[in-house]
Design an enzyme around this catalytic site. Sequence first.
Site, PDB file in Angstrom:
ATOM      1  N   ARG A 171      10.551  -6.841  12.099  1.00  0.00           N
ATOM      2  CA  ARG A 171       9.137  -6.492  12.354  1.00  0.00           C
ATOM      3  C   ARG A 171       8.260  -6.808  11.147  1.00  0.00           C
ATOM      4  O   ARG A 171       7.089  -7.181  11.301  1.00  0.00           O
ATOM      5  CB  ARG A 171       9.030  -5.010  12.686  1.00  0.00           C
ATOM      6  CG  ARG A 171       9.528  -4.688  14.078  1.00  0.00           C
ATOM      7  CD  ARG A 171       9.368  -3.213  14.324  1.00  0.00           C
ATOM      8  NE  ARG A 171       9.628  -2.850  15.704  1.00  0.00           N
ATOM      9  CZ  ARG A 171       9.643  -1.601  16.134  1.00  0.00           C
ATOM     10  NH1 ARG A 171       9.408  -0.601  15.279  1.00  0.00           N
ATOM     11  NH2 ARG A 171       9.868  -1.331  17.394  1.00  0.00           N
ATOM     12  N   LYS A 227      -2.832   5.671  -4.130  1.00  0.00           N
ATOM     13  CA  LYS A 227      -3.901   6.642  -3.854  1.00  0.00           C
ATOM     14  C   LYS A 227      -3.658   7.933  -4.614  1.00  0.00           C
ATOM     15  O   LYS A 227      -2.514   8.399  -4.703  1.00  0.00           O
ATOM     16  CB  LYS A 227      -3.949   6.975  -2.342  1.00  0.00           C
ATOM     17  CG  LYS A 227      -3.840   5.764  -1.448  1.00  0.00           C
ATOM     18  CD  LYS A 227      -3.936   6.110   0.033  1.00  0.00           C
ATOM     19  CE  LYS A 227      -3.610   4.896   0.886  1.00  0.00           C
ATOM     20  NZ  LYS A 227      -2.187   4.596   1.032  1.00  0.00           N
ATOM     21  N   ILE A 237      -2.771  -3.211   6.874  1.00  0.00           N
ATOM     22  CA  ILE A 237      -1.577  -2.862   6.087  1.00  0.00           C
ATOM     23  C   ILE A 237      -0.500  -2.258   7.001  1.00  0.00           C
ATOM     24  O   ILE A 237      -0.136  -1.091   6.859  1.00  0.00           O
ATOM     25  CB  ILE A 237      -1.956  -1.893   4.936  1.00  0.00           C
ATOM     26  CG1 ILE A 237      -2.906  -0.783   5.437  1.00  0.00           C
ATOM     27  CG2 ILE A 237      -2.576  -2.644   3.771  1.00  0.00           C
ATOM     28  CD1 ILE A 237      -3.095   0.357   4.446  1.00  0.00           C
ATOM     29  N   HIS A 287      -7.569   9.376  -1.809  1.00  0.00           N
ATOM     30  CA  HIS A 287      -6.893   9.370  -0.507  1.00  0.00           C
ATOM     31  C   HIS A 287      -7.760   9.950   0.620  1.00  0.00           C
ATOM     32  O   HIS A 287      -7.655   9.535   1.777  1.00  0.00           O
ATOM     33  CB  HIS A 287      -5.583  10.168  -0.630  1.00  0.00           C
ATOM     34  CG  HIS A 287      -4.525   9.786   0.350  1.00  0.00           C
ATOM     35  ND1 HIS A 287      -3.204   9.704   0.023  1.00  0.00           N
ATOM     36  CD2 HIS A 287      -4.598   9.471   1.663  1.00  0.00           C
ATOM     37  CE1 HIS A 287      -2.496   9.351   1.099  1.00  0.00           C
ATOM     38  NE2 HIS A 287      -3.323   9.210   2.103  1.00  0.00           N
ATOM     39  N   LYS A 321       2.883  -0.971   8.651  1.00  0.00           N
ATOM     40  CA  LYS A 321       4.124  -0.417   8.088  1.00  0.00           C
ATOM     41  C   LYS A 321       5.298  -0.749   9.001  1.00  0.00           C
ATOM     42  O   LYS A 321       5.209  -0.605  10.221  1.00  0.00           O
ATOM     43  CB  LYS A 321       3.981   1.104   7.962  1.00  0.00           C
ATOM     44  CG  LYS A 321       5.266   1.839   7.582  1.00  0.00           C
ATOM     45  CD  LYS A 321       6.013   2.410   8.761  1.00  0.00           C
ATOM     46  CE  LYS A 321       7.304   3.102   8.385  1.00  0.00           C
ATOM     47  NZ  LYS A 321       8.102   3.506   9.561  1.00  0.00           N
ATOM     48  N   SER A 322       6.399  -1.157   8.413  1.00  0.00           N
ATOM     49  CA  SER A 322       7.669  -1.167   9.137  1.00  0.00           C
ATOM     50  C   SER A 322       8.797  -1.070   8.122  1.00  0.00           C
ATOM     51  O   SER A 322       8.639  -1.472   6.972  1.00  0.00           O
ATOM     52  CB  SER A 322       7.845  -2.432   9.993  1.00  0.00           C
ATOM     53  OG  SER A 322       9.083  -2.328  10.693  1.00  0.00           O
ATOM     54  N   TYR A 360       2.951   9.867  -0.773  1.00  0.00           N
ATOM     55  CA  TYR A 360       4.066   9.355   0.051  1.00  0.00           C
ATOM     56  C   TYR A 360       5.419   9.595  -0.617  1.00  0.00           C
ATOM     57  O   TYR A 360       6.459   9.447   0.028  1.00  0.00           O
ATOM     58  CB  TYR A 360       3.930   7.860   0.349  1.00  0.00           C
ATOM     59  CG  TYR A 360       2.685   7.449   1.104  1.00  0.00           C
ATOM     60  CD1 TYR A 360       1.851   8.395   1.696  1.00  0.00           C
ATOM     61  CD2 TYR A 360       2.330   6.112   1.227  1.00  0.00           C
ATOM     62  CE1 TYR A 360       0.699   8.007   2.367  1.00  0.00           C
ATOM     63  CE2 TYR A 360       1.185   5.721   1.903  1.00  0.00           C
ATOM     64  CZ  TYR A 360       0.372   6.681   2.464  1.00  0.00           C
ATOM     65  OH  TYR A 360      -0.759   6.288   3.123  1.00  0.00           O
ATOM     66  N   ASN A 420       5.055  -9.089  11.572  1.00  0.00           N
ATOM     67  CA  ASN A 420       3.703  -8.605  11.263  1.00  0.00           C
ATOM     68  C   ASN A 420       2.939  -9.504  10.291  1.00  0.00           C
ATOM     69  O   ASN A 420       1.711  -9.415  10.219  1.00  0.00           O
ATOM     70  CB  ASN A 420       3.768  -7.173  10.715  1.00  0.00           C
ATOM     71  CG  ASN A 420       4.254  -6.179  11.761  1.00  0.00           C
ATOM     72  OD1 ASN A 420       4.277  -6.485  12.950  1.00  0.00           O
ATOM     73  ND2 ASN A 420       4.655  -4.999  11.315  1.00  0.00           N
ATOM     74  N   ASP A 448       0.850  -1.198   0.000  1.00  0.00           N
ATOM     75  CA  ASP A 448       0.000   0.000   0.000  1.00  0.00           C
ATOM     76  C   ASP A 448       0.882   1.243   0.000  1.00  0.00           C
ATOM     77  O   ASP A 448       1.569   1.527   0.979  1.00  0.00           O
ATOM     78  CB  ASP A 448      -0.902   0.040   1.244  1.00  0.00           C
ATOM     79  CG  ASP A 448      -1.710   1.331   1.272  1.00  0.00           C
ATOM     80  OD1 ASP A 448      -2.604   1.475   0.414  1.00  0.00           O
ATOM     81  OD2 ASP A 448      -1.432   2.221   2.101  1.00  0.00           O
TER      82      ASP A 448
HETATM   83  P1  NDP Z   1       1.060   1.188  11.756  1.00  0.00           P
HETATM   84  O1  NDP Z   1      -0.057   0.886  12.681  1.00  0.00           O
HETATM   85  O2  NDP Z   1       1.336   0.286  10.640  1.00  0.00           O
HETATM   86  O3  NDP Z   1       2.360   1.394  12.655  1.00  0.00           O
HETATM   87  C1  NDP Z   1       3.587   1.728  12.099  1.00  0.00           C
HETATM   88  C2  NDP Z   1       4.534   2.081  13.234  1.00  0.00           C
HETATM   89  O4  NDP Z   1       4.718   0.944  14.078  1.00  0.00           O
HETATM   90  C3  NDP Z   1       5.902   2.483  12.784  1.00  0.00           C
HETATM   91  O5  NDP Z   1       6.373   3.465  13.691  1.00  0.00           O
HETATM   92  C4  NDP Z   1       6.721   1.187  12.909  1.00  0.00           C
HETATM   93  O6  NDP Z   1       8.067   1.532  13.134  1.00  0.00           O
HETATM   94  C5  NDP Z   1       6.089   0.551  14.112  1.00  0.00           C
HETATM   95  N1  NDP Z   1       6.039  -0.924  14.055  1.00  0.00           N
HETATM   96  C6  NDP Z   1       5.833  -1.694  12.966  1.00  0.00           C
HETATM   97  N2  NDP Z   1       5.782  -2.988  13.300  1.00  0.00           N
HETATM   98  C7  NDP Z   1       5.943  -3.046  14.645  1.00  0.00           C
HETATM   99  C8  NDP Z   1       5.985  -4.107  15.564  1.00  0.00           C
HETATM  100  N3  NDP Z   1       5.826  -5.368  15.165  1.00  0.00           N
HETATM  101  N4  NDP Z   1       6.162  -3.801  16.879  1.00  0.00           N
HETATM  102  C9  NDP Z   1       6.313  -2.516  17.290  1.00  0.00           C
HETATM  103  N5  NDP Z   1       6.284  -1.460  16.451  1.00  0.00           N
HETATM  104  C10 NDP Z   1       6.104  -1.729  15.127  1.00  0.00           C
HETATM  105  O7  NDP Z   1       0.809   2.683  11.272  1.00  0.00           O
HETATM  106  P2  NDP Z   1       0.769   3.475   9.898  1.00  0.00           P
HETATM  107  O8  NDP Z   1       0.135   4.759  10.233  1.00  0.00           O
HETATM  108  O9  NDP Z   1       2.060   3.482   9.215  1.00  0.00           O
HETATM  109  O10 NDP Z   1      -0.295   2.686   9.012  1.00  0.00           O
HETATM  110  C11 NDP Z   1       0.045   1.634   8.145  1.00  0.00           C
HETATM  111  C12 NDP Z   1      -0.144   2.039   6.702  1.00  0.00           C
HETATM  112  O11 NDP Z   1      -1.442   2.548   6.463  1.00  0.00           O
HETATM  113  C13 NDP Z   1       0.758   3.178   6.235  1.00  0.00           C
HETATM  114  O12 NDP Z   1       2.104   2.815   6.073  1.00  0.00           O
HETATM  115  C14 NDP Z   1       0.055   3.586   4.968  1.00  0.00           C
HETATM  116  O13 NDP Z   1       0.336   2.656   3.941  1.00  0.00           O
HETATM  117  C15 NDP Z   1      -1.402   3.513   5.412  1.00  0.00           C
HETATM  118  N6  NDP Z   1      -1.896   4.813   5.917  1.00  0.00           N
HETATM  119  C16 NDP Z   1      -2.920   5.419   5.231  1.00  0.00           C
HETATM  120  C17 NDP Z   1      -3.449   6.609   5.624  1.00  0.00           C
HETATM  121  C18 NDP Z   1      -4.575   7.197   4.864  1.00  0.00           C
HETATM  122  O14 NDP Z   1      -4.915   8.363   5.111  1.00  0.00           O
HETATM  123  N7  NDP Z   1      -5.184   6.490   3.945  1.00  0.00           N
HETATM  124  C19 NDP Z   1      -2.918   7.330   6.796  1.00  0.00           C
HETATM  125  C20 NDP Z   1      -1.856   6.613   7.480  1.00  0.00           C
HETATM  126  C21 NDP Z   1      -1.396   5.398   7.060  1.00  0.00           C
HETATM  127  P3  NDP Z   1       9.274   0.896  12.261  1.00  0.00           P
HETATM  128  O15 NDP Z   1       9.068   1.244  10.830  1.00  0.00           O
HETATM  129  O16 NDP Z   1      10.473   1.549  12.874  1.00  0.00           O
HETATM  130  O17 NDP Z   1       9.210  -0.582  12.525  1.00  0.00           O
END
Ligand code: NDP
Length: 296
Positions: free
Chosen positions: A248, A75, A240, A108, A242-243, A50, A252, A45
């Site tokens: 991680r 998006k 979806i 979006h 993100k990491s 982005y 996930n 995604d």
């Molecule tokens: P997430 O809920 O996916 O959390 C991501 C955060 O969690 C990052 O800081 C990541 O850090 C950390 N993380 C990832 N895996 C773990 C784990 N197993 N344990 C602990 N911490 C973890 O949040 P997002 O807001 O990024 O949402 C996911 C996706 O949704 C986005 O990437 C995007 O594609 C989409 N999105 C869409 C939006 C919209 O308006 N349509 C708005 C926001 C997001 P690290 O990378 O350091 O692991």
Amino acid sequence: MTVQTFTLNNGVEMPALGLGVFQTPHDETKAAVTAALELGYRHIDTAAAYGNEREVGEAIRCSEVPRDEVFIETKIWISDYGYDETLHGFDKSAAKLGVEQIDLLILHQALPSDFERTLAAYRALEKLLAEGKVRAIGVSNFMVEHLTALLDTAFVVPAVNQLEIHPYFQQRAVLDFGDKHGILNQAWSPIGGITFYPGYGEGRKSVLEDAAVTGIAQAHGKSPAQVLLRWGLQHGRSVIPKSTRRERIAENIDVFDFELTVEELTTLDALDTGRRGGPEPEAVTLAAYGRAIPEA
Ligand code: NDP
């Protein structure tokens, strides 16, 4: 690792779990997507806004996974709303991704202050769908009133609505609306990322640290993130996470070998605070958020 799939309302199959790349820096995107593909992810995604569609496309091209086995979701940003503008938005995204066809293209955000422009953008998505340039179309951050107004004029029911959903913000009315109309709810911040993004307001509590979540995680020998992903999946939502870290990314996707009990789901359901982390839908205007998306 076999990931469960959902059948969208037009018959297209979509993996239930994908890798998100919001806030993934350019120079880390290729490695993150490459790791994800190696670890069994088949859904990415991204978004025009982005700024990393090019790196997503490059990782997919360089991987050993055939293009037709990877589900690419992107998006259109609000500055590209309007009929012709959105058609051009598709061209920009497809060129950056380096693909002929996008699997799922979504709007979006609703633009409540210029909803006519939002509707024109959606008509462009319908045209792209009819021409086979995209396999499915949808929306993101659409509330009940936006979906209701869209369905009044749309020919195609959106396949997906991507929304902020984690235990602290559950948006039940819009989820129910989606279920009723055959729109698949897809959770952004499925592990509550927005509850701990740096700089997003002091005093927030990470849902990953909630005692209810850590307790359930301990009971299953799983991590808090895995519990939250299971919670979303067992409620029938696409997730979806993100990491950028390989371990991680692996953690996930490792969520298909355990099940939360009904009591555990109910415990997590009870954590809703009603407090949105993302922008209020009405605050999304071209003046506030309408930065231009560069040409390919
Ligand atoms: P997430 O809920 O996916 O959390 C991501 C955060 O969690 C990052 O800081 C990541 O850090 C950390 N993380 C990832 N895996 C773990 C784990 N197993 N344990 C602990 N911490 C973890 O949040 P997002 O807001 O990024 O949402 C996911 C996706 O949704 C986005 O990437 C995007 O594609 C989409 N999105 C869409 C939006 C919209 O308006 N349509 C708005 C926001 C997001 P690290 O990378 O350091 O692991």
